[in-house]
Design a protein around this motif. Structure first.
Motif, PDB file in Angstrom:
ATOM      1  N   UNK A   1      -2.610   3.342  -3.337  1.00 44.47           N
ATOM      2  CA  UNK A   1      -2.203   2.387  -3.929  1.00 44.47           C
ATOM      3  C   UNK A   1      -2.416   1.406  -3.999  1.00 44.47           C
ATOM      4  N   UNK A   2      -3.222   0.310  -4.518  1.00 45.37           N
ATOM      5  CA  UNK A   2      -2.496  -1.504  -3.876  1.00 45.37           C
ATOM      6  C   UNK A   2      -2.107  -1.612  -5.221  1.00 45.37           C
ATOM      7  N   UNK A   3      -0.448  -1.361  -4.906  1.00 40.86           N
ATOM      8  CA  UNK A   3      -0.041  -3.388  -5.897  1.00 40.86           C
ATOM      9  C   UNK A   3       0.559  -4.387  -5.512  1.00 40.86           C
ATOM     10  N   UNK A   4       0.642  -5.298  -6.635  1.00 40.81           N
ATOM     11  CA  UNK A   4       0.618  -6.508  -5.846  1.00 40.81           C
ATOM     12  C   UNK A   4       2.540  -6.986  -5.525  1.00 40.81           C
ATOM     13  N   UNK A   5       2.980  -7.741  -5.067  1.00 43.73           N
ATOM     14  CA  UNK A   5       4.604  -7.479  -4.425  1.00 43.73           C
ATOM     15  C   UNK A   5       5.482  -7.699  -5.757  1.00 43.73           C
ATOM     16  N   UNK A   6       4.877  -8.486  -6.523  1.00 41.34           N
ATOM     17  CA  UNK A   6       5.030  -9.349  -7.540  1.00 41.34           C
ATOM     18  C   UNK A   6       4.623  -8.910  -9.364  1.00 41.34           C
ATOM     19  N   UNK A   7       5.040  -9.463  -9.829  1.00 44.92           N
ATOM     20  CA  UNK A   7       4.500  -9.478 -11.369  1.00 44.92           C
ATOM     21  C   UNK A   7       5.118 -10.728 -11.843  1.00 44.92           C
TER      22      UNK A   7
ATOM     23  N   UNK B   1       0.658  -0.718  -0.051  1.00 48.71           N
ATOM     24  CA  UNK B   1       0.289  -0.021   0.050  1.00 48.71           C
ATOM     25  C   UNK B   1       0.942   1.147  -0.530  1.00 48.71           C
ATOM     26  N   UNK B   2       0.607   1.995  -1.094  1.00 45.40           N
ATOM     27  CA  UNK B   2       1.616   3.341  -1.122  1.00 45.40           C
ATOM     28  C   UNK B   2       0.653   4.450  -0.923  1.00 45.40           C
ATOM     29  N   UNK B   3       0.690   5.412   0.063  1.00 42.10           N
ATOM     30  CA  UNK B   3       0.179   5.941   0.167  1.00 42.10           C
ATOM     31  C   UNK B   3       0.589   8.120  -0.257  1.00 42.10           C
ATOM     32  N   UNK B   4      -0.416   8.521  -0.545  1.00 42.79           N
ATOM     33  CA  UNK B   4       0.215   9.941  -0.881  1.00 42.79           C
ATOM     34  C   UNK B   4      -1.335  11.116  -0.435  1.00 42.79           C
ATOM     35  N   UNK B   5      -0.847  11.196   1.007  1.00 44.20           N
ATOM     36  CA  UNK B   5      -1.361  12.192   1.491  1.00 44.20           C
ATOM     37  C   UNK B   5      -1.094  13.522   1.374  1.00 44.20           C
TER      38      UNK B   5
END
Length: 698
Positions: free
Chosen positions: A549-555, A460-464
Motif C-alpha cells: 500500500x502506498x499512502x500519502x503521509x497526510x491528507x 509504504x505498508x507491506x502485507x506479505x
C-alpha cells in the motif's frame, strides 16, 4: 491534545483510560501465548485487570468491575501457583477482554439480558480453564467499587494457606525517592495495610538528609509495620503492586509470642499518620467504607478524538509562535512609522521573507503534531492473527517491522479496515495448513509480515505471507467466466493480478466465515484510492504474495502542480506527475481522433481537459501534456498552461459537488480564487477506458 470537553466528562475520560488498559493487557496476553511461564507477563495482566476493576467501580461501571473481578481472581490464582497459565486460559481471557470492552461501552444503557448471559458463559469457561469447577458467586459491585476486593482477596487467600503467617507479619519498606512525585501516597498504602489487620506503624527517619540538601519532593522516610492477623504475603504484596518494582520491601513472619523490637533512632507514628505521635492501631474499617482503590495518580485523559503529542514537539511549536509574535511586532512598528525610502522597503521585504519562513515552519511543525507511530495500528492486528490462527487451525507467526514509522492519525484510522481484510485473506487463502506446508517442504508454521517505511511523501505498508501465492490460472479462468476479459486476452502480470480487486471477484473454492464471497477486495482498493493511495500486488507460486500500500503521509496539505485549463485553474498532485511535455499544434492536429502520444516508444493515452471540462475556450498555441501515473498505468492530461508548483491546503468539496468525478477536493489560491484538485485515479481510469475504446474501434 484533549478533545473538547475532555476535562469536564470523567466518564468519557475513564473510557479512554479503560481502552488503553485493555489494549495494554491484551498485548501482555498475546505475549503470554509465547511464554506461558513468564511471571512478569502474568503480573502485568493481573495489574491491568486490578486497575481496570478499581477504576471502573470508582466511575460507576459496576458491571464491568464485577466481571473483571473474576478475571483478576483467575490470574491471582495463576500468580500464586494455584493454577497454570494455559493457552486455553489466555484464549478465554481474550474473549473476556472483548466482553469488558462491551461493558465499558454500554454503561448507563439498557444492555439487556443478552450481554449478561454472554458474560456468564465466558466466566464458566474461565473457571473451567483454571480448574475451578465451583463457580463463585458474582462479586458485589460496590465491593469492587470501594476496592474492598483487596480485602476480599486477602480473606480468600488467608484460607488457602499460601504465604500465610497466622501470627502476622513484620513489614519493612521504603518507597522509591520519586514515589510521591509520581502520585503514590504513603498514607493510603498504610491505610490499606491496616485494612488487613491490626497494625502498628513506626516511621524510620534515619535516612532524612540535612536540611540544606533535602529535596522536599522526594520520599526520605521508611516504615516498619507490625501487622497482626491472618493476612497472606500475597495480600500484603498487592498493597504495593504499583511500586513493587522500585521499592525496598521485606516481609518477616511474626509469631504470636514474638515481641516487637524497638527501632533505634526510629520515630513512632500514630495510627493516623506516619511520622507523628505514638502508634495507635486502628481497627479495620468496614469494607463498604474502605476508600476506592488508589493506584498511581493519573492526570485527566483526553476523550473522543485525541492525539498524544510529545512535549518537545509542543515546545517547538511554541518557539515558532514566539518568533511570529516578534515579527508581528516589527511589522506593526514599521506600519506605524511608515515605509520611507529604500530602507523602509528593505525592512518590509525582510519581514515578508521572515513571515514566509515562519509560515512554512509552522506548517511543518503543526503537521508533525498529527503524526502517530504506525505501531498503534499494527498492534491491533496481533489479536486478529491470534484469533485467525485458532479459527483456521493454522500456525501463524506475525512479524512486524518499521513500527516507528509515523503517519497522519486520520490516515492511520482509515487504514485499519483495509489491512484487516488483507490479513484475513492472507491467513485464510494464502497460508497453507501445516500438513500442506510440510508436504511442500516448508515449515509447519506460516509467516505473515507487516512492514512500514517512509519513502518521500509516502508511507509504504507491506502485507506479505509465505503461503501458496495467487493461482494465476484460476484468476484468468474466473475473469473470463465473469466476462472481465476476453478468452485468451493478453495481459501483463500486474494487470492479471489487479483483477482480484474487481467487485464480486473470488477464486476461493469454498466460502468460509472468513472470506470467499468476493466481497471486500474491491472495497479495499476503493478505500486506499480514497486516501489518494495505490495498492500493488506481487505473487510467486509456492512462495507467497506481497500487497504493498502506498499512502500519502497526510491528507491535509500536498505538493501540487498548478495548471490552467481555459479560464480555470486546477491542481494536480505532484506525487502523481511523471513528466511534462509540449503538445505542438502540429501534433495536436495530427492526433485528432486518436488522443494517443508516443512517449519513448510507448503509446500513452491523453485527455484534453479543455474538452472534458467543456470550457468553451480555444486552446492555447503551446499546450502542455502533464503525464501522470498511478497503479502502473499512465495517462496524459492536456492543459493550456503550467503555472508551477503549489503548496495545496486541501478543502473538502461541498455536499453538492462531492459526487462529481474527476475532482477530489479544492484549495484556495493566494489571490483568493478557488482551484479544484484533480482526482488522479479517476482520470487515469478514464484514460484507460478511452484507450480501450480506441483499440476496439481499430
Amino acid at each position: 491534545m484533549s478533545g473538547a470537553g475532555a476535562g469536564q466528562d470523567p466518564v468519557a475520560a475513564f473510557r479512554v483510560e479503560a481502552a488503553d488498559l485493555l489494549d495494554g493487557t491484551e498485548q501482555a496476553l498475546l505475549d503470554l501465548t509465547h511464554d506461558l511461564g513468564s511471571r512478569e507477563l502474568i503480573d502485568t495482566v493481573f495489574r491491568g485487570m486490578h486497575t481496570l476493576k478499581g477504576s471502573g467501580a470508582m466511575f460507576g461501571f459496576d458491571a464491568l468491575a464485577a466481571f473483571t473481578h473474576h478475571c483478576e481472581t483467575a490470574f491471582d490464582r495463576v500468580r500464586k501457583g494455584l493454577a497454570p497459565a494455559t493457552q486455553e486460559l489466555v484464549a478465554v481471557t481474550l474473549s473476556a477482554m472483548d466482553h469488558m470492552r462491551a461493558l465499558v461501552e454500554v454503561q448507563g444503557q439498557a444492555s439487556g439480558a443478552g450481554i449478561a448471559a454472554a458474560g456468564e458463559a465466558i466466566l464458566a469457561q474461565l473457571h473451567a480453564a483454571i480448574g475451578d469447577t465451583a463457580v463463585p458467586p458474582p462479586a458485589p459491585a460496590r465491593d469492587a467499587a470501594t476496592g474492598s476486593s483487596d480485602g476480599g482477596d486477602a480473606g480468600a487467600g488467608a484460607g488457602a494457606g499460601a504465604g500465610e503467617a497466622q501470627g502476622g507479619w513484620r513489614i519493612t519498606f521504603r518507597l522509591p525517592a520519586d514515589a510521591m512525585a509520581n502520585g503514590t501516597n504513603p498514607l493510603i498504602l498504610l491505610d490499606e495495610l491496616r485494612d488487613l489487620g491490626e497494625a502498628e506503624v513506626v516511621a524510620r527517619t534515619g535516612a532524612i538528609p540535612p536540611l540544606d540538601v533535602l529535596e522536599a519532593q522526594e520520599c526520605h522516610l521508611g516504615w516498619e509495620v507490625t501487622l497482626r492477623g491472618p493476612a497472606t504475603r500475597e495480600a500484603i504484596e498487592d498493597v504495593f503492586i504499583f511500586v513493587m518494582d522500585d521499592m525496598d520491601l521485606r516481609l518477616e513472619p511474626l509469631t504470636a509470642a514474638a515481641p516487637v523490637e524497638a527501632e533505634p533512632g526510629a520515630a513512632e507514628s500514630s495510627a493516623a499518620g506516619p511520622a507523628a505521635g505514638p502508634a495507635a492501631p486502628a481497627p479495620p474499617p468496614p469494607a463498604a467504607e474502605t476508600p476506592a482503590e488508589p493506584g498511581p495518580a493519573r492526570a485527566p485523559r483526553a476523550t473522543g478524538e485525541s492525539v498524544r503529542v510529545p512535549a518537545e514537539r509542543l515546545d517547538v511549536l511554541m518557539d515558532r509562535v514566539g518568533e511570529l509574535v516578534i515579527v508581528q511586532s516589527r511589522l506593526a512598528q514599521l506600519a506605524s512609522g511608515g515605509i520611507n525610502g529604500p530602507a523602509g522597503e528593505l525592512a518590509l521585504r525582510s519581514i515578508s521573507e521572515e513571515v514566509e519562513r515562519l509560515a512554512n515552519e509552522l506548517r511543518d511543525t503543526t503537521m508533525v503534531l498529527r503524526m502517530v507511530p504506525i505501531a498503534t495500528l499494527f498492534g491491533r492486528f496481533r489479536r486478529l492473527v491470534h484469533d485467525l490462527a485458532r479459527e483456521t487451525g493454522k500456525v501463524i507467526e506475525l512479524v512486524t517491522d518499521g513500527e516507528s514509522t509515523e503517519i497522519d492519525k486520520t490516515v492511520s484510522e482509515r487504514l485499519a479496515d483495509p489491512i484487516v481484510h488483507l490479513i484475513r485473506n492472507s491467513c485464510d487463502h494464502g497460508l497453507e495448513p501445516p500438513e500442506e506446508r510440510l508436504a511442500a517442504g516448508k515449515p509447519a508454521g506460516g509467516r505473515l509480515r507487516l512492514a512500514a517505511e517512509q519513502a518521500g511523501g509516502e508511507v509504504l505498508i507491506t502485507i506479505a505471507d509465505d503461503g501458496r501465492g495467487i493461482d494465476r490460472e484460476r484468476v484468468r479462468a474466473k475473469a473470463e467466466a465473469n466476462g472481465l476479459i476476453q478468452p485468451g486476452q493478453v495481459l501483463a502480470d500486474g494487470e492479471l493480478l489487479q483483477l482480484i480487486f474487481q467487485p464480486g471477484f473470488s477464486t476461493a473454492a469454498q466460502v468460509t466465515n472468513l472470506s470467499g464471497r468476493g466481497v471486500g477486495m474491491d472495497v479495499v482498493k476503493r478505500t486506499i484510492e480514497a486516501l489518494r493511495g495505490t495498492i500493488d500486488v506481487t505473487s510467486q507460486p509456492g512462495r507467497g504474495s506481497v500487497m504493498t500500500l502506498r499512502i500519502p503521509l497526510t491528507l491535509a496539505i500536498i505538493e501540487g502542480l498548478l495548471v490552467r485549463v481555459g479560464e480555470g485553474k486546477y491542481v494536480i498532485p505532484l506525487a502523481a506527475v511523471e513528466e511534462c511535455i509540449e503538445l505542438s499544434l502540429e501534433d495536436d492536429i495530427r492526433s485528432r481522433g486518436r488522443s494517443m502520444i508516443q512517449l519513448r516508444e510507448q503509446l500513452v493515452p491523453f485527455l484534453r481537459l479543455r474538452e472534458l471540462f467543456d470550457t468553451g475556450t480555444r486552446p492555447d498555441a503551446f499546450q502542455k501534456i502533464v503525464v501522470i501515473a498511478t497503479g502502473g498505468e499512465r495517462v496524459g492530461l492536456v492543459v493550456d498552461q503550467i503555472i508551477g508548483s503549489h503548496q495545496t491546503v486541501i478543502k473538502s468539496m461541498s455536499c453538492l459537488h462531492r459526487g462529481i468525478p474527476s475532482f477530489s477536493g479544492a484549495t484556495i489560491l493566494g489571490d483568493g480564487g478557488v482551484a479544484l484538485i484533480l482526482d488522479v485515479v479517476q482520470l487515469v481510469a478514464l484514460g484507460q477506458q478511452q484507450e480501450e475504446r480506441l483499440r476496439a474501434a481499430g
